[in-house]
Design a protein around this motif. Sequence first.
Motif, mmCIF file in Angstrom:
data_model
loop_
_atom_site.group_PDB
_atom_site.id
_atom_site.type_symbol
_atom_site.label_atom_id
_atom_site.label_comp_id
_atom_site.label_asym_id
_atom_site.label_seq_id
_atom_site.Cartn_x
_atom_site.Cartn_y
_atom_site.Cartn_z
ATOM 1 N N CYS A 186 -18.916 -8.684 -41.865
ATOM 2 C CA CYS A 186 -20.135 -9.023 -42.115
ATOM 3 C C CYS A 186 -19.860 -10.528 -42.652
ATOM 4 C CB CYS A 186 -20.898 -8.402 -43.247
ATOM 5 S SG CYS A 186 -22.330 -8.913 -43.549
ATOM 6 N N ARG A 187 -20.446 -11.434 -41.736
ATOM 7 C CA ARG A 187 -20.406 -12.885 -42.280
ATOM 8 C C ARG A 187 -21.592 -13.624 -42.621
ATOM 9 N NH1 ARG A 187 -15.050 -14.970 -41.192
ATOM 10 N NH2 ARG A 187 -13.910 -13.621 -39.832
ATOM 11 N N SER A 188 -21.578 -14.133 -43.725
ATOM 12 C CA SER A 188 -22.756 -15.221 -43.749
ATOM 13 C C SER A 188 -22.420 -16.744 -43.302
ATOM 14 C CB SER A 188 -23.129 -15.277 -45.359
ATOM 15 O OG SER A 188 -21.971 -15.853 -46.157
ATOM 16 N N LEU A 189 -23.145 -17.060 -42.313
ATOM 17 C CA LEU A 189 -22.748 -18.192 -41.568
ATOM 18 C C LEU A 189 -22.958 -19.510 -42.044
ATOM 19 C CD1 LEU A 189 -23.279 -16.790 -37.858
ATOM 20 C CD2 LEU A 189 -21.409 -16.839 -39.155
ATOM 21 N N ASP A 190 -24.107 -19.497 -42.887
ATOM 22 C CA ASP A 190 -24.617 -20.857 -43.716
ATOM 23 C C ASP A 190 -24.978 -20.998 -44.966
ATOM 24 O OD1 ASP A 190 -27.744 -20.838 -42.060
ATOM 25 O OD2 ASP A 190 -26.664 -19.313 -43.049
ATOM 26 N N PHE A 191 -24.363 -19.807 -45.709
ATOM 27 C CA PHE A 191 -24.427 -19.683 -46.993
ATOM 28 C C PHE A 191 -23.346 -19.122 -47.721
ATOM 29 C CE2 PHE A 191 -26.367 -15.599 -47.780
ATOM 30 C CZ PHE A 191 -26.698 -15.106 -46.628
ATOM 31 N N GLN A 192 -23.248 -19.124 -48.901
ATOM 32 C CA GLN A 192 -22.165 -18.326 -49.662
ATOM 33 C C GLN A 192 -22.828 -17.220 -50.190
ATOM 34 O OE1 GLN A 192 -20.342 -21.205 -52.041
ATOM 35 N NE2 GLN A 192 -18.645 -21.659 -50.724
ATOM 36 N N ALA A 193 -22.220 -16.031 -49.919
ATOM 37 C CA ALA A 193 -22.673 -14.706 -50.547
ATOM 38 C C ALA A 193 -21.847 -14.010 -51.609
ATOM 39 C CB ALA A 193 -23.158 -13.826 -49.447
ATOM 40 N N THR A 194 -22.428 -14.344 -52.813
ATOM 41 C CA THR A 194 -21.448 -13.295 -53.653
ATOM 42 C C THR A 194 -21.560 -11.989 -53.689
ATOM 43 O OG1 THR A 194 -23.158 -13.678 -55.579
ATOM 44 C CG2 THR A 194 -21.597 -15.296 -55.352
ATOM 45 N N THR A 195 -22.821 -11.509 -53.228
ATOM 46 C CA THR A 195 -22.880 -10.142 -53.192
ATOM 47 C C THR A 195 -23.477 -9.766 -51.604
ATOM 48 O OG1 THR A 195 -23.802 -10.053 -55.409
ATOM 49 C CG2 THR A 195 -24.120 -8.142 -54.048
ATOM 50 N N MET A 196 -22.978 -8.651 -50.966
ATOM 51 C CA MET A 196 -23.299 -8.129 -49.716
ATOM 52 C C MET A 196 -23.215 -6.661 -50.007
ATOM 53 S SD MET A 196 -20.846 -9.962 -47.038
ATOM 54 C CE MET A 196 -21.061 -11.967 -46.619
ATOM 55 N N PHE A 197 -24.434 -6.214 -49.119
ATOM 56 C CA PHE A 197 -24.610 -4.824 -49.276
ATOM 57 C C PHE A 197 -24.399 -4.053 -47.879
ATOM 58 C CE2 PHE A 197 -26.802 -4.587 -53.309
ATOM 59 C CZ PHE A 197 -27.153 -6.212 -53.601
ATOM 60 N N TRP A 198 -23.894 -2.781 -47.867
ATOM 61 C CA TRP A 198 -23.520 -2.079 -46.650
ATOM 62 C C TRP A 198 -24.530 -0.764 -46.875
ATOM 63 C CZ3 TRP A 198 -20.880 -3.634 -42.694
ATOM 64 C CH2 TRP A 198 -20.121 -4.549 -42.788
ATOM 65 N N TYR A 199 -25.111 -0.751 -45.473
ATOM 66 C CA TYR A 199 -26.105 0.307 -45.327
ATOM 67 C C TYR A 199 -25.898 1.244 -44.286
ATOM 68 C CZ TYR A 199 -29.283 -2.716 -48.163
ATOM 69 O OH TYR A 199 -29.773 -3.533 -48.886
ATOM 70 N N ARG A 200 -26.157 2.409 -44.283
ATOM 71 C CA ARG A 200 -26.142 3.377 -43.011
ATOM 72 C C ARG A 200 -27.361 3.771 -42.531
ATOM 73 N NH1 ARG A 200 -21.849 8.431 -42.945
ATOM 74 N NH2 ARG A 200 -22.180 8.899 -40.552
ATOM 75 N N GLN A 201 -27.636 3.687 -41.373
ATOM 76 C CA GLN A 201 -28.857 4.266 -40.422
ATOM 77 C C GLN A 201 -28.595 5.247 -39.740
ATOM 78 O OE1 GLN A 201 -31.364 1.363 -38.736
ATOM 79 N NE2 GLN A 201 -33.140 2.308 -39.350
ATOM 80 N N PHE A 202 -29.179 6.610 -39.764
ATOM 81 C CA PHE A 202 -29.103 7.328 -38.878
ATOM 82 C C PHE A 202 -30.286 7.264 -37.929
ATOM 83 C CE2 PHE A 202 -25.546 9.776 -40.195
ATOM 84 C CZ PHE A 202 -25.437 9.987 -41.414
ATOM 85 N N PRO A 203 -30.256 7.895 -36.592
ATOM 86 C CA PRO A 203 -31.380 7.560 -35.680
ATOM 87 C C PRO A 203 -32.800 8.167 -36.259
ATOM 88 C CG PRO A 203 -29.463 8.563 -34.608
ATOM 89 C CD PRO A 203 -29.115 8.756 -36.132
#
Lengths: 114, 113
Positions: A23-40
């Motif tokens: 997971c990359r932030s292309l045009d800003f710096q991200a001190t915090t990232m979140f990961w989610y899971r989604q079932f169908p």
Amino acid sequence: GAVVSQHPSWVICKSGTSVKIECRSLDFQATTMFWYRQFPKQSLMLMATSNEGSKATYEQGVEKDKFLINHASLTLSTLTVTSAHPEDSSFYICSASGGTGELFFGEGSRLTVL
Amino acid sequence: AQSVTQLDSHVSVSEGTPVLLRCNYSSSYSPSLFWYVQHPNKGLQLLLKYTSAATLVKGINGFEAEFKKSETSFHLTKPSAHMSDAAEYFCVVSLSNDYKLSFGAGTTVTVRA
């Protein structure tokens, strides 16, 4: 608006192997990232909060040894699904905060474990 | 604790007619509220957000939502549906200074020609 990129968008792997999703932030710096899971046909479930330079904070019920998260720089967080099994098949989505009060979401990564 | 309830799992409308997606929330703090849209196998796109400014919030693609504190609601509306509006919509709540989001179960919108 800000762009968050996920790679790969699709991945198929054999049971027992490990898969890394970026997971990359292309045009800003991200001190915090979140990961989610989604079932169908279901909503997003927060798995963990990834903080640059420190250990991730996992939500209750999420195995941290199963879902390894590394946030080594201000623009990159990785989620590694270790020893994947068919029940790990899901759509994984990341989001990143640039400190403006808005979260930006990646396009998602669909994992299929055979 | 905070939670979000989307009252309709599926909404079907004819093209050109109004769309209403209902959302109720509960939060112990002053909430920030969002509506996101998700097209199949895609990430989420922000439609609009409420962060304690004007209670009627205008978003992209003709959508708007009204924050009603007395009813703890944040319903999403659009006066005239377009075929491209067919998607999954999520109502989301966040604490004012916390980027952690709580998602509603989602509402699937289908648009009939």
